[in-house]
Design a protein around this motif. Structure first.
Motif, PDB file in Angstrom:
ATOM      1  N   VAL A   1      15.039  -2.777   4.328  1.00  0.00           N
ATOM      2  CA  VAL A   1      14.089  -2.517   3.251  1.00  0.00           C
ATOM      3  C   VAL A   1      14.721  -1.605   2.202  1.00  0.00           C
ATOM      4  O   VAL A   1      15.340  -0.586   2.543  1.00  0.00           O
ATOM      5  CB  VAL A   1      12.797  -1.857   3.787  1.00  0.00           C
ATOM      6  CG1 VAL A   1      11.781  -1.677   2.663  1.00  0.00           C
ATOM      7  CG2 VAL A   1      12.195  -2.684   4.922  1.00  0.00           C
ATOM      8  N   VAL A   2      14.575  -1.977   0.933  1.00  0.00           N
ATOM      9  CA  VAL A   2      14.984  -1.126  -0.185  1.00  0.00           C
ATOM     10  C   VAL A   2      13.732  -0.797  -0.993  1.00  0.00           C
ATOM     11  O   VAL A   2      13.038  -1.703  -1.464  1.00  0.00           O
ATOM     12  CB  VAL A   2      16.024  -1.811  -1.081  1.00  0.00           C
ATOM     13  CG1 VAL A   2      16.427  -0.877  -2.223  1.00  0.00           C
ATOM     14  CG2 VAL A   2      17.247  -2.236  -0.274  1.00  0.00           C
ATOM     15  N   LEU A   3      13.453   0.486  -1.143  1.00  0.00           N
ATOM     16  CA  LEU A   3      12.275   0.946  -1.871  1.00  0.00           C
ATOM     17  C   LEU A   3      12.730   1.691  -3.120  1.00  0.00           C
ATOM     18  O   LEU A   3      13.392   2.724  -3.025  1.00  0.00           O
ATOM     19  CB  LEU A   3      11.425   1.867  -0.991  1.00  0.00           C
ATOM     20  CG  LEU A   3      10.986   1.281   0.359  1.00  0.00           C
ATOM     21  CD1 LEU A   3      10.306   2.348   1.207  1.00  0.00           C
ATOM     22  CD2 LEU A   3      10.062   0.088   0.148  1.00  0.00           C
ATOM     23  N   CYS A   4      12.401   1.160  -4.289  1.00  0.00           N
ATOM     24  CA  CYS A   4      12.862   1.714  -5.557  1.00  0.00           C
ATOM     25  C   CYS A   4      11.704   2.393  -6.284  1.00  0.00           C
ATOM     26  O   CYS A   4      10.769   1.715  -6.736  1.00  0.00           O
ATOM     27  CB  CYS A   4      13.447   0.612  -6.440  1.00  0.00           C
ATOM     28  SG  CYS A   4      14.668  -0.433  -5.614  1.00  0.00           S
ATOM     29  N   ALA A   5      11.746   3.722  -6.359  1.00  0.00           N
ATOM     30  CA  ALA A   5      10.711   4.487  -7.067  1.00  0.00           C
ATOM     31  C   ALA A   5       9.314   4.105  -6.607  1.00  0.00           C
ATOM     32  O   ALA A   5       8.400   3.942  -7.407  1.00  0.00           O
ATOM     33  CB  ALA A   5      10.844   4.289  -8.575  1.00  0.00           C
ATOM     34  N   ALA A   6       9.164   3.951  -5.306  1.00  0.00           N
ATOM     35  CA  ALA A   6       7.886   3.531  -4.721  1.00  0.00           C
ATOM     36  C   ALA A   6       7.227   4.718  -4.019  1.00  0.00           C
ATOM     37  O   ALA A   6       7.708   5.166  -2.979  1.00  0.00           O
ATOM     38  CB  ALA A   6       8.117   2.389  -3.732  1.00  0.00           C
ATOM     39  N   GLY A   7       6.137   5.209  -4.596  1.00  0.00           N
ATOM     40  CA  GLY A   7       5.472   6.398  -4.068  1.00  0.00           C
ATOM     41  C   GLY A   7       4.621   6.120  -2.850  1.00  0.00           C
ATOM     42  O   GLY A   7       3.452   6.542  -2.778  1.00  0.00           O
ATOM     43  N   VAL A   8       5.209   5.463  -1.869  1.00  0.00           N
ATOM     44  CA  VAL A   8       4.471   5.047  -0.675  1.00  0.00           C
ATOM     45  C   VAL A   8       3.876   6.240   0.062  1.00  0.00           C
ATOM     46  O   VAL A   8       2.807   6.150   0.667  1.00  0.00           O
ATOM     47  CB  VAL A   8       5.396   4.238   0.268  1.00  0.00           C
ATOM     48  CG1 VAL A   8       4.664   3.832   1.529  1.00  0.00           C
ATOM     49  CG2 VAL A   8       5.941   3.014  -0.451  1.00  0.00           C
ATOM     50  N   GLY A   9       4.564   7.386   0.002  1.00  0.00           N
ATOM     51  CA  GLY A   9       4.110   8.548   0.748  1.00  0.00           C
ATOM     52  C   GLY A   9       3.090   9.409   0.036  1.00  0.00           C
ATOM     53  O   GLY A   9       2.757  10.501   0.519  1.00  0.00           O
ATOM     54  N   LEU A  10       2.556   8.956  -1.088  1.00  0.00           N
ATOM     55  CA  LEU A  10       1.563   9.774  -1.781  1.00  0.00           C
ATOM     56  C   LEU A  10       0.272   9.852  -0.987  1.00  0.00           C
ATOM     57  O   LEU A  10      -0.027   8.987  -0.154  1.00  0.00           O
ATOM     58  CB  LEU A  10       1.299   9.246  -3.190  1.00  0.00           C
ATOM     59  CG  LEU A  10       0.515   7.934  -3.396  1.00  0.00           C
ATOM     60  CD1 LEU A  10      -0.985   8.155  -3.358  1.00  0.00           C
ATOM     61  CD2 LEU A  10       0.902   7.287  -4.701  1.00  0.00           C
ATOM     62  N   GLU A  11      -0.487  10.898  -1.236  1.00  0.00           N
ATOM     63  CA  GLU A  11      -1.794  11.078  -0.609  1.00  0.00           C
ATOM     64  C   GLU A  11      -2.861  11.172  -1.686  1.00  0.00           C
ATOM     65  O   GLU A  11      -2.579  11.566  -2.825  1.00  0.00           O
ATOM     66  CB  GLU A  11      -1.808  12.334   0.253  1.00  0.00           C
ATOM     67  CG  GLU A  11      -0.817  12.290   1.408  1.00  0.00           C
ATOM     68  CD  GLU A  11      -0.965  13.472   2.343  1.00  0.00           C
ATOM     69  OE1 GLU A  11      -1.171  13.247   3.544  1.00  0.00           O
ATOM     70  OE2 GLU A  11      -0.883  14.617   1.857  1.00  0.00           O
ATOM     71  N   GLU A  12      -4.077  10.837  -1.327  1.00  0.00           N
ATOM     72  CA  GLU A  12      -5.164  10.874  -2.303  1.00  0.00           C
ATOM     73  C   GLU A  12      -5.317  12.267  -2.910  1.00  0.00           C
ATOM     74  O   GLU A  12      -5.580  12.420  -4.103  1.00  0.00           O
ATOM     75  CB  GLU A  12      -6.472  10.436  -1.642  1.00  0.00           C
ATOM     76  CG  GLU A  12      -7.627  10.274  -2.614  1.00  0.00           C
ATOM     77  CD  GLU A  12      -8.851   9.652  -1.963  1.00  0.00           C
ATOM     78  OE1 GLU A  12      -9.674   9.074  -2.688  1.00  0.00           O
ATOM     79  OE2 GLU A  12      -8.980   9.762  -0.725  1.00  0.00           O
ATOM     80  N   ARG A  13      -5.081  13.283  -2.107  1.00  0.00           N
ATOM     81  CA  ARG A  13      -5.252  14.646  -2.599  1.00  0.00           C
ATOM     82  C   ARG A  13      -4.205  15.035  -3.640  1.00  0.00           C
ATOM     83  O   ARG A  13      -4.412  15.981  -4.413  1.00  0.00           O
ATOM     84  CB  ARG A  13      -5.202  15.628  -1.432  1.00  0.00           C
ATOM     85  CG  ARG A  13      -3.846  15.712  -0.734  1.00  0.00           C
ATOM     86  CD  ARG A  13      -3.887  16.697   0.410  1.00  0.00           C
ATOM     87  NE  ARG A  13      -2.570  16.856   1.019  1.00  0.00           N
ATOM     88  CZ  ARG A  13      -2.326  17.699   2.034  1.00  0.00           C
ATOM     89  NH1 ARG A  13      -3.317  18.413   2.544  1.00  0.00           N
ATOM     90  NH2 ARG A  13      -1.108  17.792   2.526  1.00  0.00           N
TER      91      ARG A  13
END
Length: 319
Positions: A147-159
């Motif tokens: 998997v290559v993730l480019c500028a992907a804020g997958v780890g963001l939280e609602e807060r």
């Protein structure tokens, strides 16, 4: 200039050029009707090579997949069997189902790829496409090699939205920027995604781009944006086990670099983080050569032998 803007569409011409370019590069345009109100468009190899690994390129918000991957398509095709889908509500893909999650997008991409190739694939996702790629890796671990993730804020939280991480925290305002309907908002989008936005760009060209790119499925795309942070917590994010490359621009204002470090900590030793200097969110626009270099280097080693997934179901589990 007004006459030209009404009679000649630069964006439509560019789309036509990209279609010819993709075709000349060895891909063909396909449409898959799932029979449930969902239709997916995907560029697939005209002739798959048994000696090359398979790679799915997943675009983010903005233009269709051709615009976002066109700069590095041809060198990638030299080394991989490449598949380039349009996500739901982008390009020629759509659904009548009220589904807004990245999990549903992931299921649709996997299903359209499976229509053409039943073995393992690697994934590269830009921004929102990275959310989809991550979900594919989590849902179908036996089918995804790397998997290559480019500028992907997958780890963001609602807060994060209310704690000041983002320059724009209101989702409705975010949608107005990511889906610009005026030239002023288009210039604002470029300011957030590029370190050095063009100093001179005629308004007629920007309006033409808006008319051709951001006028279809506007409400549906807003729902996709609203769904991203809803009830999102890092503690609930599954840890994918595939080798993962995280690529980020050090001056990203859409998804700050801290989210890259956060995702690296979450995934641990299975992930590596590559930061590109003097680069914003639009890695594929500002530094396409660097982006290609990192993707190619990461995926260069021989992949595990491809095999058909034995008993995996591709039915999305919606709650």
């Amino acid at each position: 200039m007004v006459f030209m803007s009404k009679c000649f569409s630069f964006t439509a011409w560019k789309n036509s050029c990209y279609r010819s370019f993709f075709s000349q590069s060895g891909l063909r345009s396909t449409i898959s009707d799932f029979g449930d109100g969902t239709v997916m468009h995907c560029w697939v190899p005209k002739m798959r090579s048994e000696t090359k690994p398979d790679l799915v390129l997943i675009h983010g918000f903005g233009a269709n997949a051709m615009w976002q991957w066109g700069e590095i398509l041809r060198p990638l095709i030299s080394h991989f069997n490449v598949y380039v889908p349009d996500l739901i509500f982008f390009g020629e893909s759509y659904t009548t189902r009220p589904e807004w999650s990245e999990e549903f997008q992931a299921w649709c991409v996997m299903r359209v790829v499976r229509a053409h190739w039943a073995g393992r694939v690697s994934l590269a996702g830009l921004s929102y496409g990275g959310f989809v790629a991550y979900s594919m890796a989590a849902q179908f671990p036996e089918s995804v090699a790397r998997v290559v993730l480019c500028a992907a804020g997958v780890g963001l939280e609602e807060r994060d939205l209310v704690e000041g991480m983002f320059p724009v925290a209101d989702l409705e305002e975010v949608a107005k920027i990511l889906l610009p309907q005026t030239v002023e908002k288009m210039r604002e989008l470029m300011k957030y995604t590029l370190v050095r936005p063009p100093l001179v760009l005629p308004s007629c060209f920007l309006q033409d781009y808006i008319d051709a790119t951001f006028t279809e499925y506007v409400e549906e795309k807003k729902e996709l944006i609203r769904a991203i942070p809803k009830n999102r917590k890092l503690s609930n994010l599954p840890k994918i086990t595939q080798p993962t490359l995280i690529i980020w621009g050090d001056q990203d204002r859409v998804f700050p670099l801290e989210l890259g470090y956060r995702l690296k900590r979450h995934l641990g030793e299975s992930a590596q983080l590559q930061v590109i200097k003097d680069t914003g969110h639009a890695l594929n626009v500002e530094k396409p050569k660097d982006l290609y270099k990192h993707i190619k280097a990461f995926l260069a080693d021989p992949l595990p032998s491809s095999s058909k997934p034995s008993s995996q179901s591709f039915q999305p589990q919606m709650t």
